[in-house]
Design an enzyme around this catalytic site. Structure first.
Site, PDB file in Angstrom:
ATOM      1  N   HIS A 121      32.308 -34.577  19.795  1.00 31.84           N
ATOM      2  CA  HIS A 121      31.513 -35.541  19.352  1.00 31.84           C
ATOM      3  C   HIS A 121      32.044 -35.423  17.666  1.00 31.84           C
ATOM      4  CE1 HIS A 121      28.589 -37.216  16.831  1.00 31.84           C
ATOM      5  NE2 HIS A 121      27.488 -38.083  17.695  1.00 31.84           N
ATOM      6  N   GLU A 130      39.437 -34.573  12.986  1.00 30.84           N
ATOM      7  CA  GLU A 130      40.378 -35.185  13.747  1.00 30.84           C
ATOM      8  C   GLU A 130      40.993 -34.042  14.771  1.00 30.84           C
ATOM      9  OE1 GLU A 130      42.098 -38.046  12.555  1.00 30.84           O
ATOM     10  OE2 GLU A 130      40.377 -38.188  11.242  1.00 30.84           O
ATOM     11  N   LEU A 143      26.874 -33.314  27.330  1.00 33.57           N
ATOM     12  CA  LEU A 143      26.490 -32.381  28.432  1.00 33.57           C
ATOM     13  C   LEU A 143      25.300 -33.874  29.426  1.00 33.57           C
ATOM     14  CD1 LEU A 143      23.626 -30.152  27.793  1.00 33.57           C
ATOM     15  CD2 LEU A 143      24.899 -29.419  28.760  1.00 33.57           C
ATOM     16  N   ALA A 144      25.497 -35.048  29.064  1.00 37.17           N
ATOM     17  CA  ALA A 144      25.259 -36.023  29.502  1.00 37.17           C
ATOM     18  C   ALA A 144      25.722 -37.581  29.272  1.00 37.17           C
ATOM     19  CB  ALA A 144      24.058 -36.300  29.650  1.00 37.17           C
ATOM     20  N   HIS A 145      26.078 -38.796  29.571  1.00 34.83           N
ATOM     21  CA  HIS A 145      26.504 -39.507  29.126  1.00 34.83           C
ATOM     22  C   HIS A 145      25.290 -39.945  28.381  1.00 34.83           C
ATOM     23  CE1 HIS A 145      29.685 -40.810  31.814  1.00 34.83           C
ATOM     24  NE2 HIS A 145      28.793 -40.421  33.204  1.00 34.83           N
ATOM     25  N   GLY A 146      25.985 -40.784  27.291  1.00 34.64           N
ATOM     26  CA  GLY A 146      25.277 -41.530  25.879  1.00 34.64           C
ATOM     27  C   GLY A 146      26.119 -43.122  26.333  1.00 34.64           C
ATOM     28  N   VAL A 147      25.447 -43.619  25.289  1.00 36.19           N
ATOM     29  CA  VAL A 147      26.424 -44.700  24.687  1.00 36.19           C
ATOM     30  C   VAL A 147      28.174 -44.252  23.921  1.00 36.19           C
ATOM     31  CG1 VAL A 147      26.527 -46.284  22.546  1.00 36.19           C
ATOM     32  CG2 VAL A 147      24.444 -45.979  24.083  1.00 36.19           C
ATOM     33  N   HIS A 148      27.744 -43.069  23.989  1.00 35.09           N
ATOM     34  CA  HIS A 148      29.613 -42.370  23.202  1.00 35.09           C
ATOM     35  C   HIS A 148      30.242 -42.705  24.769  1.00 35.09           C
ATOM     36  CE1 HIS A 148      29.493 -41.753  18.973  1.00 35.09           C
ATOM     37  NE2 HIS A 148      28.804 -40.914  18.992  1.00 35.09           N
TER      38      HIS A 148
END
EC number: 4.99.1.3
Length: 143
Positions: A9, A45, A70-75
């Site tokens: 992230h 970076e 850990l899990a799917h999300g918007v990113h």
């Protein structure tokens, strides 16, 4: 030949970056890959695109991009696929527009000769549960 790009992230805190870099070291030691690079969604970076370009420079046929989430999300469903030039699984119209991040991100799709293979995030896995149990024991002083 296969290269790997781990996507974190990103954070203003250096430890966040160091964790992803350490995981990349383990993957490099334990796996049989041409190269293992790290890239970050924001605040750190290199960017996802820069990491993919660097991986491609090793002359590989495929680059496997693994979101270290850990899990799917918007990113993982929208942002990273856009950066990879893949079809996002999240429609911008579905966004609640209250997303708490307002950092500038470059969504320009990366352009490399290698095939990009996008992996799933870590997900629910018994190996992660083992780590959670270790952390519980550490917190209780039962190491």
């Amino acid at each position: 030949m296969v290269a790997v790009v781990l996507v974190g992230h990103g954070s203003r805190l250096p430890y966040s970056r160091q964790v992803v870099e350490k995981i990349a070291e383990y993957v490099e030691e334990m796996g049989d890959f041409e190269t293992v690079e790290v890239g970050f969604m924001e605040l750190c970076e290199p960017t996802v695109q820069e990491a993919v370009k660097k991986a491609a420079e090793s002359g590989v046929d495929k680059i496997v991009v693994v979101p270290v989430f850990l899990a799917h999300g918007v990113h993982t469903k929208r942002d990273i696929p856009k950066m990879l030039g893949l079809e996002p699984e999240w429609d911008d119209d579905e966004d609640d527009h209250d997303h708490h991040h307002h950092h500038h991100r470059d969504y320009t799709p990366v352009d490399v000769d290698a095939e990009i293979v996008y992996a799933e995030p870590l997900g629910a896995d018994p190996r992660i549960a083992e780590i959670v149990i270790d952390r519980i024991k550490e917190a209780l002083g039962e190491e």
